[in-house]
Design a protein around this motif. Structure first.
Motif, PDB file in Angstrom:
ATOM      1  N   MET A 271       1.079  -1.353   0.017  1.00 42.82           N
ATOM      2  CA  MET A 271       0.102  -0.046  -0.155  1.00 42.82           C
ATOM      3  C   MET A 271       1.006   1.214  -0.048  1.00 42.82           C
ATOM      4  N   THR A 272       0.434   2.491  -0.610  1.00 45.31           N
ATOM      5  CA  THR A 272       1.256   3.466  -0.506  1.00 45.31           C
ATOM      6  C   THR A 272       0.735   4.592   0.573  1.00 45.31           C
ATOM      7  N   SER A 273       1.539   4.916   1.339  1.00 46.63           N
ATOM      8  CA  SER A 273       1.076   5.758   2.268  1.00 46.63           C
ATOM      9  C   SER A 273       2.314   6.301   3.073  1.00 46.63           C
ATOM     10  N   SER A 274       2.120   7.573   3.628  1.00 45.78           N
ATOM     11  CA  SER A 274       3.298   8.344   4.640  1.00 45.78           C
ATOM     12  C   SER A 274       2.885   8.415   5.860  1.00 45.78           C
ATOM     13  N   SER A 275       1.862   7.858   6.230  1.00 50.67           N
ATOM     14  CA  SER A 275       1.447   7.972   7.784  1.00 50.67           C
ATOM     15  C   SER A 275       0.997   6.609   8.149  1.00 50.67           C
ATOM     16  N   GLY A 276       1.477   6.320   9.338  1.00 47.83           N
ATOM     17  CA  GLY A 276       1.366   5.205  10.004  1.00 47.83           C
ATOM     18  C   GLY A 276      -0.210   4.914  10.280  1.00 47.83           C
ATOM     19  N   SER A 290       6.202   6.589  -2.231  1.00 51.68           N
ATOM     20  CA  SER A 290       6.600   5.491  -1.492  1.00 51.68           C
ATOM     21  C   SER A 290       5.693   4.506  -1.136  1.00 51.68           C
ATOM     22  N   THR A 291       5.966   3.325  -0.971  1.00 49.87           N
ATOM     23  CA  THR A 291       5.089   2.128  -0.715  1.00 49.87           C
ATOM     24  C   THR A 291       5.725   1.293   0.341  1.00 49.87           C
TER      25      THR A 291
END
Length: 695
Positions: A271-276, A290-291
């Motif tokens: 999955m693509t995400s920059s947040s936990g 980023s993934t």
């Protein structure tokens, strides 16, 4: 699904309990050579375990890896009390005592010694109450389960065992000691006689071995918890900042295909995400470059996570992205934090950034560090406006007045009110229609209102009274203890130890001159280890104090317990040698092994000294009493030590998932018992002879 991982860990511990039980019984058969007393002793294990589980239920302790490890560690000790009782009853029967009399007197003779020895083992866990933080959270469950099972085994040894013995030992085989055991007793008697003649040499050699073993163990380094294997890895893929979502998706697909080609891999999700938060379904900012790739491995995999991670690195080496792999995101070793972290604390942000850069360079120069960060990777570029005060005064302006005018032009629209509808709330924003998006060039040309020399309104451009420069700016300002700080962090490269690498970093940074008003604070995994070690040392000191007081109450003397305390350094020597030979680090888990070892090893000393005192009270000469006690107690001491050692050996040699957690404890306990038991039989009589001058 973490449930799978928990089940695998539980299965591993249940296997250890079953095999430990089997091996303990095997030792009893070999020594007693009679199935009836063996059956009497064997009963104490299941009854003690069931009692412990019932007590766990009522005190709210769940069946988890820590509490069940406590049961697995205690399994070999559960028979100790019963062995001492049955062995004494069996000895009296072979001397011609009636079965009932032998059962009552046999249990009575050793009751004081086994109550004291059990209480010393149980009380080593009492100081957990005085520790704090993660050490306490981790080991309260383990301490309670061991205490419950041992107290149950004590009650059974003093009630069930004599009762069963009075029924099953009506006929006893004449106990003929085997040729091997007779030879062992002869060798032991000669060794003990020789050691009693050269007591200073014996004690000196023991001290040298203790210091040497500690030095050797520290060469393996320190850790919070041993690395554990699990069924999950996390791979993060980071592309260049300007990468589009399509490019990120394309490259991530290549990473996923490479991972899926590995035999041990079962499922992969990305999955693509920059947040936990967004990973847990809580929204968050989507990132286009980023993934995070989640890898689930097969339960029956041939290789561990570290080896699989190396394969992933090889397969993705040619890809145009930064790839990081976390092998411990799911198991308990993740609690120990990771790597090195140094806070650069002070006031001026520019100076903090400069120092952080220099500290990061020093950290990077240390062998074993990887992925060094100076905390400025995410820094934004900012435009700094420096007002020329002399020029501003010409127009009757202060810096604050200029600032307020610029701020008014830069301020974003704020929510003025909220419209509440049935299904949703709508924020209403108010902004000036004449506002326009400001670029850096337009900021320079902003018009500022001032007054000319005649006091009349005048309009001037910002660049007439200000200088402009671009600089790096932190995205957020962190504070700790009312000080600003920038964090420098580094992970530990594969094959290196966090304790040893941190030590090297601290040595190099000791030579670095920090400007006045600034300081470096270490906050990484090594500090967590040191804090936990301090808690464990506190626990150990209190445990030894409690044990001494219990023995003073039992022996009604200060001298005998003091002599017995000499068994503790002997056991620690064996524990440190065990860690060194097995290549294990000195971890918090291993320290729990030392605490437990202190409680177990004194039992042999108690049984030995108690019998020496009994023989001397009955009128026997001192040297003869020492040799007689050593000869008589050799068998029960060896039996209790071997049952515990063999029951724990399953934890050392187990390759099941989750077994890594308790392994250092088992290594310390086995090493300490092997070395400590053998030397207790020699050193304690020497110390006893030294402290008891009267014949």
């Amino acid at each position: 699904d973490q449930g799978i991982y928990i089940d695998l860990g539980m299965d591993s511990i249940f296997n250890n309990i079953i095999f430990g039980f089997g091996l303990a019984i095997l030792i009893l058969i070999l020594f007693l050579k009679d199935l009836r007393p063996t059956a009497v002793v064997a009963v104490s294990i299941p009854i003690s375990l069931v009692t412990a589980v019932v007590c766990m239920f009522f005190s709210g302790v769940t069946l988890n890896i820590i509490s069940l490890s406590g049961l697995a560690l205690g399994i070999g000790m559960l028979v100790d009390n019963s062995i001492v009782v049955i062995e004494n009853i069996y000895r009296l029967r072979s001397l011609g005592y009636d079965v009932k009399e032998a059962s009552i007197q046999g249990a009575g003779e050793v009751a004081g010694a086994i109550v004291a020895s059990t209480m010393t083992t149980v009380c080593v866990f009492l100081p957990i109450v005085f520790t704090e933080g993660i050490t306490r959270q981790l080991f309260v469950d383990m301490g309670l389960t061991i205490a419950y099972s041992l107290l149950a085994s004590l009650v059974i040894a003093l009630t069930v065992v004599p009762a069963m013995a009075s029924m099953t030992l009506k006929k006893t085989k004449e106990q003929k000691e085997g040729r091997f055991f007779r030879a062992l007793v002869r060798i032991y008697e000669k060794t003990l006689s020789g050691a009693l003649k050269v007591k200073p040499v014996v004690l000196g050699a023991v001290l040298v071995l203790l210091v040497g073993s500690i030095a050797l163990a520290y060469t393996n380094g320190t850790a919070f918890m041993s690395d554990m294997d699990s069924t999950q890895l996390t791979v993060s893929v980071q592309l260049a900042d300007d990468a589009t979502l399509d490019q990120t998706r394309e490259l991530t697909d290549q990473v996923v295909e490479a991972i899926m080609s590995i035999e041990e891999v079962q499922n992969v999700g990305a999955m693509t995400s920059s947040s936990g938060l967004s990973m847990m379904g809580g929204g968050g900012n989507a990132s286009t470059n980023s993934t995070t790739v989640y890898v689930v491995t097969r339960e029956d995999k041939k290789r561990n996570n570290e080896e699989i991670a190396d394969t992933i690195r090889e397969l993705t080496a040619g890809l145009d992205a930064e790839i990081k792999i976390d092998t411990s995101s799911m198991d308990m070793s993740a609690m120990g934090g990771s790597g090195i972290s140094i806070q650069v604390r002070g006031r001026e942000l520019d100076e903090l950034q400069r120092i952080a850069g220099e500290v990061a360079a020093i950290v990077e120069s240390v062998e074993g560090t990887a992925e060094v960060s100076d905390g400025l990777e995410d820094a934004d570029e900012e435009l700094r406006i420096t007002i020329d005060r002399d020029e501003a005064v010409h127009y009757g302006l202060t810096v604050a007045q200029v600032y307020s005018q610029i701020y008014g032009r830069l301020a974003e629209a704020g929510s003025a009110t909220t419209l509440v509808a049935a299904d949703k709330d709508y924020n209403v924003y108010v902004m000036s229609g004449s506002d326009m998006e400001l670029t850096r060039e337009l900021v320079k040309g902003l018009e500022i209102s001032g007054k000319d020399e005649n006091g009349e309104e005048a309009v001037l451009r910002l660049e007439d009274i200000a200088d402009f420069e671009a600089a790096a700016s932190l995205t957020s300002i962190n504070r700790q203890d009312q000080s600003r700080y920038v964090s420098v962090s580094a992970s530990i490269a594969n094959g290196y130890n966090v304790g040893l690498v941190s030590g090297e970093v601290e040595k190099k940074l000791a030579d670095y001159e920090v400007p006045a008003g600034y300081r470096l604070v270490f906050t990484g995994e090594n500090e967590m280890i040191n804090d936990a070690m301090e808690q464990m040392m506190l626990m150990l000191v209190l445990a030894i104090a409690f044990m001494y007081l219990i023995m003073v109450a039992q022996f009604q003397s200060l001298k005998s317990p003091f002599i017995i305390m000499f068994t503790i350094p002997l056991a620690f020597t064996g524990g440190f040698l065990g860690l060194f030979l097995s290549g294990s680090e000195i971890s918090v888990i291993a320290m729990i092994g030392f605490v437990m070892l202190a409680g177990i090893i004194v039992n042999n000393g108690i049984v030995l000294i108690d019998y020496m005192n009994q023989l001397r009270e009955s009128g026997m000469e001192k040297r003869a009493a020492i040799l007689e006690a050593g000869r008589t107690r050799l068998r029960p001491v060896l039996m209790t030590a071997l049952t515990t050692i063999l029951a724990l050996s399953t934890m050392v040699f187990s390759n099941d998932m989750g077994s890594e957690m308790a392994k250092p404890m088992a290594v310390v306990t086995i090493g300490g018992l092997l070395y400590g038991t053998l030397l207790t039989l020699i050193v304690i009589p020497c110390v006893y002879d030294l402290f008891n001058r009267k014949g």
